[in-house]
Enzyme design. Structure first.
Site, mmCIF file in Angstrom:
data_model
loop_
_atom_site.group_PDB
_atom_site.id
_atom_site.type_symbol
_atom_site.label_atom_id
_atom_site.label_comp_id
_atom_site.label_asym_id
_atom_site.label_seq_id
_atom_site.Cartn_x
_atom_site.Cartn_y
_atom_site.Cartn_z
ATOM 1 N N ASN A 161 0.851 -1.194 0.000
ATOM 2 C CA ASN A 161 0.000 0.000 0.000
ATOM 3 C C ASN A 161 0.879 1.233 0.000
ATOM 4 O O ASN A 161 1.792 1.356 0.827
ATOM 5 C CB ASN A 161 -0.891 0.036 1.252
ATOM 6 C CG ASN A 161 -1.911 1.153 1.176
ATOM 7 O OD1 ASN A 161 -2.732 1.170 0.257
ATOM 8 N ND2 ASN A 161 -1.849 2.100 2.089
ATOM 9 N N GLU A 162 0.631 2.122 -0.920
ATOM 10 C CA GLU A 162 1.388 3.374 -0.992
ATOM 11 C C GLU A 162 2.862 3.134 -0.649
ATOM 12 O O GLU A 162 3.393 3.717 0.308
ATOM 13 C CB GLU A 162 0.779 4.422 -0.072
ATOM 14 C CG GLU A 162 -0.574 4.891 -0.544
ATOM 15 C CD GLU A 162 -1.098 6.114 0.220
ATOM 16 O OE1 GLU A 162 -0.602 6.389 1.324
ATOM 17 O OE2 GLU A 162 -2.000 6.786 -0.317
ATOM 18 N N GLU A 319 -7.684 5.868 -4.102
ATOM 19 C CA GLU A 319 -8.104 6.509 -2.847
ATOM 20 C C GLU A 319 -8.254 8.005 -3.058
ATOM 21 O O GLU A 319 -7.411 8.628 -3.703
ATOM 22 C CB GLU A 319 -7.026 6.375 -1.756
ATOM 23 C CG GLU A 319 -6.837 5.037 -1.145
ATOM 24 C CD GLU A 319 -5.756 5.086 -0.058
ATOM 25 O OE1 GLU A 319 -5.552 6.143 0.563
ATOM 26 O OE2 GLU A 319 -5.100 4.055 0.136
ATOM 27 N N TRP A 327 -4.980 14.012 8.823
ATOM 28 C CA TRP A 327 -3.531 14.180 8.989
ATOM 29 C C TRP A 327 -3.037 15.580 8.633
ATOM 30 O O TRP A 327 -1.843 15.810 8.562
ATOM 31 C CB TRP A 327 -2.792 13.111 8.167
ATOM 32 C CG TRP A 327 -3.366 12.875 6.792
ATOM 33 C CD1 TRP A 327 -4.244 11.884 6.453
ATOM 34 C CD2 TRP A 327 -3.134 13.635 5.601
ATOM 35 N NE1 TRP A 327 -4.575 11.983 5.112
ATOM 36 C CE2 TRP A 327 -3.906 13.047 4.568
ATOM 37 C CE3 TRP A 327 -2.347 14.752 5.295
ATOM 38 C CZ2 TRP A 327 -3.913 13.528 3.258
ATOM 39 C CZ3 TRP A 327 -2.361 15.238 3.992
ATOM 40 C CH2 TRP A 327 -3.136 14.630 2.998
ATOM 41 N N LYS A 368 -9.742 7.548 12.966
ATOM 42 C CA LYS A 368 -11.184 7.546 13.280
ATOM 43 C C LYS A 368 -11.864 8.854 12.890
ATOM 44 O O LYS A 368 -13.073 8.899 12.720
ATOM 45 C CB LYS A 368 -11.438 7.192 14.743
ATOM 46 C CG LYS A 368 -10.792 8.085 15.770
ATOM 47 C CD LYS A 368 -11.092 7.538 17.162
ATOM 48 C CE LYS A 368 -10.376 8.301 18.253
ATOM 49 N NZ LYS A 368 -8.905 8.180 18.173
ATOM 50 N N HIS A 370 -11.114 10.439 10.088
ATOM 51 C CA HIS A 370 -10.998 10.540 8.626
ATOM 52 C C HIS A 370 -12.344 10.166 8.029
ATOM 53 O O HIS A 370 -12.936 9.155 8.396
ATOM 54 C CB HIS A 370 -9.909 9.572 8.148
ATOM 55 C CG HIS A 370 -9.471 9.774 6.736
ATOM 56 N ND1 HIS A 370 -10.310 9.579 5.667
ATOM 57 C CD2 HIS A 370 -8.276 10.146 6.226
ATOM 58 C CE1 HIS A 370 -9.632 9.829 4.544
ATOM 59 N NE2 HIS A 370 -8.399 10.181 4.858
HETATM 60 C C1 GAL Z 1 -3.386 6.906 2.577
HETATM 61 C C2 GAL Z 1 -3.380 5.455 2.983
HETATM 62 C C3 GAL Z 1 -4.671 5.019 3.627
HETATM 63 C C4 GAL Z 1 -5.145 6.043 4.601
HETATM 64 C C5 GAL Z 1 -5.284 7.373 3.901
HETATM 65 C C6 GAL Z 1 -5.774 8.477 4.788
HETATM 66 O O1 GAL Z 1 -2.099 7.427 2.654
HETATM 67 O O2 GAL Z 1 -3.096 4.617 1.904
HETATM 68 O O3 GAL Z 1 -4.459 3.776 4.253
HETATM 69 O O4 GAL Z 1 -4.199 6.145 5.621
HETATM 70 O O5 GAL Z 1 -4.043 7.770 3.410
HETATM 71 O O6 GAL Z 1 -5.862 9.704 4.107
#
Ligand code: GAL
Length: 681
Positions: A161-162, A319, A327, A368, A370
């Protein structure tokens, strides 16, 4: 290969594949009791979800101990999704190693340039070059692939993932060993490395490979070529991990396409995705809006660059967010209409899938707060209604699936190596921002209503009448030749300050700047004139310049000065030049004009190419237009960049989504998006 995936997701009434756009999210059922899964699949059907990414962070769950496997719950999830018509993009689950593994093998943990260990407790705490991590990760991949080969829900593989989100730069002893191997591959001999790294400087000459280290915290600026090579190496190390997982997947499930989610988005610079694209069966990207005055432009830019990396072919938006993230310093909720506009802007730039992080908002854990498709409030919410409405819109856009982008007359060249090299330390200025300069040009074009493709180096420049290459700092002899050929064949090149200055070893091209591009541009610069923060100079007839100036001498006949400096140390000297080549031209902009200044200058730069806007004058800058073309027809996307209703007159075609007004004008709701089929396939 994305078409294979799309056709697996849906069958027409006659059972034949009937591709439609994919819609879904990361799905983390392991965070919820079994009864919630039933509600999940019911709501997925309601929202029109047809794909989810499963298992991304489930390593600890599927392999609770070194020799214990627990796939029962995942079998159940896969079966349930399949029974409800939802395909699975199955993750290899290697993104976040479980506590039993890091306890048994703390030597897989990454180390910073200061020698600090990054401990478990979050995620992605693994060294890309750790042989121990690799062995355990590949074992997991093999188990998963063997178990789910042939499962009817499986439509794609999602490697890790990423990759590199948190661990791209690791300075551990494993990294040091792998870096040496990589350098041996690049240079073969120590002499060649010593030359490339310019180790005659500061007594850095190496007499044994074992002496070479990653650029760990040093007393002063580490060797610049060592830094540049470490960036190349770090991107390659993760690419190598991607390949290692992919090989197992291809061996066990040769018919299932493999991807990994890139991060073409603000703040991510470490992975050279232009170089990675050939490693995946289709390009997938994650994008999060960082709110700011140019966030609209940035989203479009990133989506556009993702399309460029994908060679103009459809790609997968793996995504983005339905609303706030967790974040940023302050996490803003999206305004009504923004969810759909963000998603459809990606589709406008070639996304054939619209997915979110994540399906159901977590009740616990760092994310949580997000947003998700199903918020904490539940399905009785404006957000879930917006999600369902978007599902309906995507269904009406089914004919768009599989279409490619129609090349624009203007291309903006985006070059990872120049990005890395131009922003290194001990340079004429530490204020240079490669990405911002590229975005300035893109914003200026958007404000003029001119379509542009953002393309990586290596793309066919001949498809564009104008190529803009902002801060093309690192230019190899081959690239210089390619650009010269492009202008000789009638192309119009525009480049900027600090371009053409160094070669692939970060050695200066001697004889005067802009080095490798000096002859092509017909100018010579003896000294750079960077400006202190906040200082600007006037560029006559254009606006004001910041960041940089050059002391330019025109050297070639046929080079005209398009604008002079009006103030500052270079007052009266050229600020913008253009040399006519055989049929084309090569222009140079020596200062940072910003989006407004560039919008003022661009008409003059584009004039010899005869390039302008296709949009009616009254909507330019307020509406973004893109074009996709494919088996289903030619599609014009119109994105309302404003918070007001905008009517676009004079268009003909079948409106697939968006409104129609007086005399056939296409009416865009505030933040709305319209799609017109202008010809059928
Ligand atoms: C991405 C990640 C996800 C989630 C998302 C939150 O960086 O792949 O798992 O953390 O950000 O914005």
């Amino acid at each position: 290969m994305i078409s294979t995936l799309l056709s697996r997701l849906s069958r027409g009434t006659d059972g034949a594949p009937a591709p439609r756009l994919a819609y879904g999210a990361d799905y983390n059922p392991e965070q919820w009791p079994r009864e919630v899964w039933e509600e999940d699949v019911r709501l997925m059907r309601e929202a029109g979800v047809n794909i989810v990414s499963v298992g991304i962070f489930s390593w600890a769950r599927v392999q609770p101990a070194a020799d214990v496997w627990d796939f029962g719950w995942l079998d159940d999830v896969m079966d349930l999704l399949h029974a409800n018509g939802v395909g699975v993009d199955l993750a290899t689950a290697t993104a976040s190693p479980p506590p039993w593994l890091t306890t048994a093998h703390p030597e897989i943990l990454p180390v910073t340039d200061r020698g600090e260990t990054l401990w478990p407790g979050a995620r992605q705490h693994w060294r890309p070059t750790s042989p121990v991590f690799r062995e355990h990760a590949l074992r997991l991949v093999r188990e998963l692939a063997a178990r789910y080969a042939g499962h009817p829900a499986l439509v794609a593989w999602h490697v890790s993932n990423e990759l590199g989100c948190h661990n791209v730069y690791d300075y551990s002893d494993d990294a040091a060993r792998a870096f040496r191997d990589w350098l041996r591959g690049r240079y073969a001999t120590l002499d060649a490395l010593n030359h490339a790294w310019g180790t005659a400087f500061w007594s850095q000459r190496y007499s044994d490979w074992e002496q070479i280290l990653p650029p760990r915290l040093a007393a002063s600026h580490p060797n610049p070529t060592q830094q540049l090579d470490f960036k190349r190496f770090s991107s390659d190390a993760l690419k190598d991990h991607l390949r290692a997982e992919r090989e197992i997947l291809r061996e066990l499930t040769p018919d299932i396409p493999v991807t990994t989610n890139f991060m073409v988005m603000p703040g991510i610079k470490g992975m050279n995705y232009a170089d990675w694209a050939a490693e995946v069966d289709f390009v997938a990207n994650d994008h999060y809006v960082v709110p700011g005055p140019r966030d609209r432009d940035e989203l479009s830019f990133s989506a556009n660059l993702t399309s460029g990396i994908a060679g103009g072919r459809p790609w997968f938006l793996m995504e983005h967010s339905t609303s706030a993230v967790n974040w940023q310093p302050v996490n803003l909720a999206k305004e009504p209409g923004e969810l759909a506009r963000d998603s459809l802007t990606h589709v406008a730039h070639g996304a054939d899938a619209v997915c979110f992080f994540q399906w159901r908002q977590s009740a616990a854990g760092a994310e949580k707060y997000h947003s998700a498709m199903v918020p904490h409030t539940g399905a009785d919410s404006d957000l879930f209604r917006a999600v369902t409405a978007l599902g309906d819109t995507l269904r009406t856009l089914a004919p768009v699936a599989g279409s490619e982008r129609e090349p624009a007359e203007v291309g903006i060249l985006f070059d990872w190596e120049s990005w890395w090299a131009s922003e290194q330390d001990s340079h004429p200025t530490s204020l240079l921002d490669y990405h911002r300069e590229a975005l300035d040009w893109y914003s200026a074009l958007l404000s003029l209503g001119i379509r542009a493709d953002v393309v990586p180096t290596g793309a066919d420049l001949g498809r564009h009448r104008v190529v803009i290459a902002p801060v093309l700092h690192l230019v190899t002899a081959e690239l210089a030749k390619e650009l010269t050929r492009y202008t000789e064949q009638g192309g119009h090149l525009v480049t900027t300050y600090f371009s053409g200055v160094v070669d692939e070893n970060d050695h200066v091209w001697l004889g005067g700047y802009p080095g490798a591009l000096r002859d092509l541009l017909g100018i010579r610069i003896e000294e750079f004139g960077p400006l202190p923060d906040g200082r600007t100079v006037e560029v006559e007839g254009v606006g004001s310049g910041a960041l940089w100036t050059d002391r330019i001498t025109v050297t070639a006949p046929g080079t005209e000065v398009l604008a002079h400096y009006g103030t500052g140390a270079q007052a009266g000297r050229p600020a913008v030049t253009r040399r006519a080549t055989g049929g084309g031209s090569a222009a140079y902009v020596s200062t940072r004009l910003g989006a407004d200044g560039l919008a003022a200058l661009l008409p003059r730069l584009l004039e010899p190419a005869g390039v302008g806007s296709d949009l009616p004058a009254e909507v330019r800058g307020r509406v973004e237009a893109t074009v996709r073309r494919g088996p289903g027809g030619r599609f014009l996307f119109l994105v309302n960049r404003t918070d007001e209703t905008v009517a676009v007159p004079g268009l003909t075609g079948q409106v697939l989504t968006g409104g129609t007004g007086d005399e056939g004008a296409v009416v865009l709701a505030p933040r709305g998006v319209a799609v017109l089929r202008t010809t059928t396939g």
